[in-house]
Design an enzyme around this catalytic site. Structure first.
Site, PDB file in Angstrom:
ATOM      1  N   GLU A  60       0.827  -1.207   0.000  1.00  0.00           N
ATOM      2  CA  GLU A  60       0.000   0.000   0.000  1.00  0.00           C
ATOM      3  C   GLU A  60       0.865   1.262   0.000  1.00  0.00           C
ATOM      4  O   GLU A  60       0.554   2.235  -0.686  1.00  0.00           O
ATOM      5  CB  GLU A  60      -0.945   0.015   1.196  1.00  0.00           C
ATOM      6  CG  GLU A  60      -1.894   1.205   1.167  1.00  0.00           C
ATOM      7  CD  GLU A  60      -2.917   1.197   2.277  1.00  0.00           C
ATOM      8  OE1 GLU A  60      -3.845   2.011   2.207  1.00  0.00           O
ATOM      9  OE2 GLU A  60      -2.786   0.394   3.231  1.00  0.00           O
ATOM     10  N   GLY A  78      -5.017   4.908   0.108  1.00  0.00           N
ATOM     11  CA  GLY A  78      -5.473   3.576  -0.256  1.00  0.00           C
ATOM     12  C   GLY A  78      -6.912   3.370   0.176  1.00  0.00           C
ATOM     13  O   GLY A  78      -7.267   3.660   1.322  1.00  0.00           O
ATOM     14  N   HIS A  85      -0.565 -14.180   0.040  1.00  0.00           N
ATOM     15  CA  HIS A  85       0.785 -14.499   0.495  1.00  0.00           C
ATOM     16  C   HIS A  85       1.061 -15.944   0.108  1.00  0.00           C
ATOM     17  O   HIS A  85       0.310 -16.845   0.475  1.00  0.00           O
ATOM     18  CB  HIS A  85       0.898 -14.319   2.006  1.00  0.00           C
ATOM     19  CG  HIS A  85       0.407 -12.984   2.479  1.00  0.00           C
ATOM     20  ND1 HIS A  85       0.974 -11.797   2.074  1.00  0.00           N
ATOM     21  CD2 HIS A  85      -0.609 -12.649   3.311  1.00  0.00           C
ATOM     22  CE1 HIS A  85       0.331 -10.785   2.644  1.00  0.00           C
ATOM     23  NE2 HIS A  85      -0.636 -11.281   3.401  1.00  0.00           N
ATOM     24  N   VAL A  86       2.144 -16.159  -0.647  1.00  0.00           N
ATOM     25  CA  VAL A  86       2.401 -17.503  -1.184  1.00  0.00           C
ATOM     26  C   VAL A  86       3.654 -18.164  -0.630  1.00  0.00           C
ATOM     27  O   VAL A  86       3.870 -19.351  -0.845  1.00  0.00           O
ATOM     28  CB  VAL A  86       2.456 -17.482  -2.734  1.00  0.00           C
ATOM     29  CG1 VAL A  86       1.113 -17.046  -3.297  1.00  0.00           C
ATOM     30  CG2 VAL A  86       3.561 -16.566  -3.244  1.00  0.00           C
ATOM     31  N   HIS A 103      -4.079   1.155 -13.810  1.00  0.00           N
ATOM     32  CA  HIS A 103      -5.072   2.140 -14.240  1.00  0.00           C
ATOM     33  C   HIS A 103      -4.718   3.488 -13.619  1.00  0.00           C
ATOM     34  O   HIS A 103      -4.457   3.565 -12.417  1.00  0.00           O
ATOM     35  CB  HIS A 103      -6.483   1.725 -13.798  1.00  0.00           C
ATOM     36  CG  HIS A 103      -7.507   2.793 -14.012  1.00  0.00           C
ATOM     37  ND1 HIS A 103      -8.019   3.091 -15.252  1.00  0.00           N
ATOM     38  CD2 HIS A 103      -8.094   3.653 -13.145  1.00  0.00           C
ATOM     39  CE1 HIS A 103      -8.891   4.083 -15.138  1.00  0.00           C
ATOM     40  NE2 HIS A 103      -8.948   4.442 -13.864  1.00  0.00           N
ATOM     41  N   GLY A 105      -6.573   6.890 -13.531  1.00  0.00           N
ATOM     42  CA  GLY A 105      -7.662   7.819 -13.779  1.00  0.00           C
ATOM     43  C   GLY A 105      -7.431   9.121 -13.034  1.00  0.00           C
ATOM     44  O   GLY A 105      -6.436   9.293 -12.332  1.00  0.00           O
ATOM     45  N   SER A 106      -8.383  10.025 -13.150  1.00  0.00           N
ATOM     46  CA  SER A 106      -8.230  11.313 -12.474  1.00  0.00           C
ATOM     47  C   SER A 106      -8.482  11.208 -10.978  1.00  0.00           C
ATOM     48  O   SER A 106      -7.964  12.016 -10.206  1.00  0.00           O
ATOM     49  CB  SER A 106      -9.157  12.352 -13.095  1.00  0.00           C
ATOM     50  OG  SER A 106     -10.506  11.913 -13.008  1.00  0.00           O
TER      51      SER A 106
END
Length: 138
Positions: A60, A78, A85-86, A103, A105-106
Site C-alpha cells: 500500500e 489507499g 501471500h504464497v 489504471h 484515472g483522475s
C-alpha cells in the site's frame, strides 16, 4: 518513475513507512516504482517470519508513493488492498516490492504489487486501489 520528491517527504517525519523500515526506489519506467524492506523485529511475526500485515503495508505504501509522484499536490490514499501471500520470508532477508500501475484515472489509481525475497521468489501479490484527493486552494 522518479519518486525523489515524495521520498523526501516520507522520510522527513515518523510514519508507518519509516517505522517498518521501508526504502523507496525510483525506476526508469514511468508506470512503476519499487520499495525495499529488511525483515527484522519491526515487521516480523513472533515466529520470525515477515508479517502478512507488513507485506500489505509495504504494498500500500509503495503504491501510494507512486500515485503521489504522478499527482503532485494531491493526497493519495489507499481505499482497497487485497493480497495473497504464497511464501514465508525469514528474519534477516530483504523483500522488494515492485509496483506497476494498471489504471491511472483522475480520481482512482490501481496498482499491482509483487513482493519478492532476495532470491527473486514471489512472496506476495497485492492489488492496491488509491483515491486521489485534489488539494483545495485557499
Amino acid at each position: 518513475m522518479n519518486i525523489d520528491k515524495i521520498n523526501d517527504i516520507v522520510s522527513s517525519t515518523p510514519n508507518l513507512s519509516t517505522a517498518l523500515g521501508m526504502e523507496f526506489i525510483s525506476t526508469p519506467e514511468d508506470d512503476t516504482c519499487m520499495a525495499r524492506m529488511r525483515v527484522d523485529e519491526r515487521n516480523r511475526q513472533p515466529f520470525g517470519f515477515l508479517s502478512g500485515g507488513a507485506s500489505l503495508a509495504l504494498a500500500e505504501n509503495v503504491a501510494g508513493v507512486g500515485s503521489c509522484s504522478l499527482c503532485p499536490g494531491c493526497a493519495c490514499v489507499g481505499i482497497e488492498v487485497s493480497g495473497s501471500h504464497v511464501k514465508a520470508v525469514a528474519e534477516g532477508d530483504t523483500v522488494t516490492a515492485y509496483a506497476r500501475l494498471l489504471h491511472c484515472g483522475s480520481t482512482l489509481h490501481v496498482w499491482n504489487v509483487d513482493i519478492r525475497d532476495s532470491s527473486g521468489e514471489l512472496i506476495s501479490n497485492v492489488r492496491v486501489t488509491n483515491y486521489v484527493i485534489s488539494q483545495r486552494k485557499s
